[in-house]
Scaffold this active site. Structure first.
Site, PDB file in Angstrom:
ATOM      1  N   ASP A   1       0.856  -1.181   0.000  1.00  0.00           N
ATOM      2  CA  ASP A   1       0.000   0.000   0.000  1.00  0.00           C
ATOM      3  C   ASP A   1       0.903   1.246   0.000  1.00  0.00           C
ATOM      4  O   ASP A   1       2.127   1.149   0.157  1.00  0.00           O
ATOM      5  CB  ASP A   1      -0.984  -0.019   1.184  1.00  0.00           C
ATOM      6  CG  ASP A   1      -2.227   0.826   0.863  1.00  0.00           C
ATOM      7  OD1 ASP A   1      -2.176   1.642  -0.079  1.00  0.00           O
ATOM      8  OD2 ASP A   1      -3.255   0.681   1.564  1.00  0.00           O
TER       9      ASP A   1
HETATM   10  C1  BGC Z   1      -5.118   3.123  -0.038  1.00  0.00           C
HETATM   11  C2  BGC Z   1      -5.255   2.032  -1.077  1.00  0.00           C
HETATM   12  C3  BGC Z   1      -5.038   2.586  -2.453  1.00  0.00           C
HETATM   13  C4  BGC Z   1      -3.710   3.301  -2.522  1.00  0.00           C
HETATM   14  C5  BGC Z   1      -3.389   3.871  -3.878  1.00  0.00           C
HETATM   15  C6  BGC Z   1      -3.884   3.962  -0.235  1.00  0.00           C
HETATM   16  O1  BGC Z   1      -3.886   5.087   0.570  1.00  0.00           O
HETATM   17  O2  BGC Z   1      -5.119   2.535   1.242  1.00  0.00           O
HETATM   18  O3  BGC Z   1      -6.510   1.429  -0.961  1.00  0.00           O
HETATM   19  O4  BGC Z   1      -5.127   1.570  -3.411  1.00  0.00           O
HETATM   20  O5  BGC Z   1      -3.727   4.358  -1.583  1.00  0.00           O
HETATM   21  O6  BGC Z   1      -4.176   4.951  -4.192  1.00  0.00           O
END
Ligand code: BGC
Length: 717
Positions: A257
């Protein structure tokens, strides 16, 4: 040698680490203008993957740098969160869960994939498979609601929809099952906080959605930001390496993440980026999203002998293989090569409207307040009050992807289009979450002379989603005061109040549930919201959505869900020492599966065959329904089970199936459900699957509300 072996043989360490790095395009481009250094990194082959790129033009421009100017010409993998639609926004996932229709779950994902791919993307960070039983947690909006079995059905449909039958198609995206695993039960519903749950809950509730996604062939997976029982998921060797890679044989790409590898330092398990990179790599994380820990940390770690080049190579191979499967080597520009025709986009909007009207949940409809009788056919007057009535941007919901600037239909616009003869008056009364209630008086005055009041209340879209926990998930600001003042006036005038709630979660609204004549949960419905709501209000469509989460009566009941395990002292109002609250009922305000229609369904004649079944057998469950209402409607029928006696305590009800039946007024019909007896296995005391002989109650009904269920007992043998 095949393409990947050939490339691997030629790649330098920094080119390899480039393939393990994903950078936000904001890092790389400022708007459509490409900024210096990171562009150079693509040319140098030290950035191999991008996120947050919008538009085929910029995507291809970046792709050209990689393919035509970098030494090895390896194409970029470009991803974006396409969570509930790309440009054409559909209802939020929580709302869509309540449609109980696999074809729809798949179709909206398919359409979102086509639209995203037409923008040059090859990957989405979806589906989100976090089972949530806590409406305080804002990301509840992005997921399937409270039930693990339902989550599995959705997971498979979404993976099929995003990936299609051929990942290399110009209309397919690599899906990403997230967030692995058990992100939702964060402490006290507070975003990103620690998670501490039992091994049983992990296996029974949180892992099955991922098992389902893997079985459907999901290409990638993302570990959660959170720690689980003390181990951050980004570094979780037992779950990522041993269970996922080992037991499940998942050989797809694991992408961290956003900045999660660096956050291992804040978690307190890594001293610096080198440590963090080692932990993530050892656990099996292939792509470092935004932490830049692999590029900075792994060369040092390699030199120190803390990681091996084989470990790095294994990750690089997985990334290259994904790019190959996506067809990026053969034609890196196939996605986004041609703009979509207007007719395709129009059809997608029609789908968005259809899905939106089907997911609206009619929580209450006293004295057949809905559909609006007079106004639907003849001119009349409607007072449309509340801060969400004329709020088109809010309708899109919390994850608007590339749809930020797309127009969306407000409730007001939808009603005006549907009822051109009607005098539709509007006052917001209050803002969504301000303390100013000076507008309430003017809103109340609008009721005079109206035939009905529509109260459009709820949250701003950004009050749910990521980083949007709310300790009191109720009406924000002065909306309760507005509701009370308007309802008092409407009652004095003898006109009905229809409340429409917008939210990314069940809200705690006991007052409204008691005092509104009709109550709709509209969640966030996407770009066609206003039309969809008008379709339901006017009776053009009978509501058929069901709530995929229990609605609490009070915040203190949270977490609340239908599949709780029994207590040794079940609630008994006459017995002091039983499991209950002194100040509120145990039951939810609205149970899982609740949702009324414009019909009225009577359930009878439940048949379950055979009465004795072996592990390899299948139960056939049929039930007869009659629509005793005055209108055609579609009913959702739920199938639950409960074993009478088992070796461990088990949920009071377990969802095992659902079916839908559309009936004209006065007509009876039946639904048939098949239940393989293997589905009645459970995790025994040692957490291994067990098929135990004994009696099982089979229940069928319109929701998880126990008093509405028909029951038959069968025997497992
Ligand atoms: C979120 C994810 C997301 C990623 C990319 C993160 O802050 O937890 O769900 O896919 O950002 O945007």
């Amino acid at each position: 040698m095949n393409r990947i072996d050939t490339l691997m043989a030629r790649m330098t360490l920094s080119e390899k680490l480039g393939q393990l790095t994903m950078t936000a395009s904001g890092y790389t481009v400022t708007g459509p203008v490409i900024a210096g250094d990171s562009t150079q990194s693509i040319i140098d082959g030290t950035i191999g993957n991008l996120l947050n790129m919008v538009g085929a033009g910029p995507a291809h421009e970046m792709q050209r740098l990689a393919v035509e100017q970098s030494r090895l010409g390896i194409p970029l993998l470009i991803g974006l969160d396409i969570v509930h639609g790309h440009r054409t926004l559909f209802p939020i996932p929580l709302a869509e869960a309540g449609i109980f229709d696999e074809a729809v779950w798949e179709r909206t994902a398919r359409e979102a994939a086509r639209e995203g791919a037409a923008d040059g993307l090859a990957m989405t960070f979806a589906p989100m498979l976090d089972v949530s039983r806590d409406p305080r947690w804002g990301r509840t909006a992005e997921g399937p609601g409270e039930d693990p079995w339902l989550n599995g059905r959705i997971a498979q449909a979404k993976v099929r929809g995003f990936q299609g039958s051929d990942l290399s198609s110009a209309e397919s995206l690599a899906a990403c099952a997230k967030h692995f695993v058990a992100y939702s039960p964060v402490t006290a519903g507070r975003e990103y906080a620690a998670v501490d749950i039992s091994e049983r809950t992990l296996r029974e509730v949180h892992l099955p959605g991922f098992v389902a996604a893997i079985e459907a062939g999901v290409a990638t997976l993302m570990p959660a930001f959170t720690d689980l029982n003390g181990v951050p998921m980004t570094a979780h060797v037992p779950l990522l390496r041993d269970w996922l890679r080992g037991e499940m044989g998942f050989d797809g790409v694991i992408v961290s993440d956003y900045n999660a590898i660096a956050e291992l330092i804040e978690h307190g398990v890594a001293a610096d980026l080198v440590d963090a990179a080692v932990l993530a790599l050892k656990a099996g994380v292939d792509i470092d999203m935004m932490a830049d820990a692999y590029r900075k940390g792994l060369p040092v770690a390699l030199e120190q002998g803390r990681v091996t080049i084989d470990e790095i190579d294994a990750c690089v191979r997985r990334v290259l293989r994904l790019k190959e499967q996506l067809g990026l080597f053969d034609d890196p520009y196939r996605r986004g090569a041609t703009p979509e025709p207007a007719a395709v986009i129009a059809e997608r909007h029609a789908l968005a409207r259809d899905v939106a009207r089907k997911v609206i949940v009619m929580l209450k409809n006293e004295r057949d307040t809905l559909p609006l009788p007079a106004t639907a056919k003849a001119p009349g007057a409607l007072a449309v009050i509340g801060p969400l009535a004329d709020a088109s941007t809010e309708m899109k919901g919390p994850w608007w992807g590339a749809g930020e600037h797309e127009p969306a239909v407000s409730v007001l616009a939808g009603l005006r289009a549907a009822l051109p003869q009607t005098d539709i008056r509007h006052a917001p009364g209050v803002a969504i979450d301000s303390a100013d209630d000076s507008g309430i008086e003017a809103a109340v005055a609008l009721c005079d002379g109206a035939d009905a009041v529509l109260l459009c209340l709820g949250e701003r879209a950004t009050m749910s989603g990521e980083a949007a926990s709310r300790a009191t998930p109720a009406l924000p600001g002065r909306q309760q005061a507005l509701a009370e003042a308007v309802t008092a006036r409407a009652q004095a005038l003898g006109i009905p109040v229809v409340a429409i709630l917008f939210s990314g979660r069940p809200l705690v609204v006991p007052w409204l549930a008691e005092h509104a004549d009709a109550l709709l949960a509209a969640w966030f419905l996407g770009v066609e919201a206003g039309h969809a709501i008008a379709d339901v209000l006017t009776g053009r469509v009978s509501p058929s959505g069901r709530t995929p989460m229990s609605w609490p009566r009070a915040v203190g009941q949270v977490p609340i869900w239908f599949g709780q395990r029994p207590t040794g002292r079940p609630m008994n109002p006459a017995d002091y020492y039983t499991s209950k609250y002194q100040d509120v009922d145990n039951t939810p305000l609205y149970a899982f599966g609740h949702g009324l229609t414009y019909g009225r369904f009577r359930y009878d004649e439940l048949h379950v065959e055979p009465r004795r079944v072996r592990e390899q057998g299948t139960l056939t469950i049929s039930v007869t329904l009659r629509n005793e209402g005055a209108r055609e409607a579609e009913e959702t029928v739920f199938l639950f089970v409960r074993a009478k006696v088992s070796l461990v305590t088990r949920p009071l009800l377990e969802l095992k199936g659902y079916a839908k039946l559309r009936l004209m007024p006065g007509v009876a019909g039946s639904v048939k459900l098949k239940l393989p007896a293997t589905e009645l296995r459970y995790l025994g005391p040692d957490l291994q699957p067990l098929f135990e002989a004994g009696e099982v109650d089979v229940f069928v009904g319109p929701s998880a509300e126990p008093t509405g269920l028909l029951q038959q007992t069968i025997e497992l043998c």
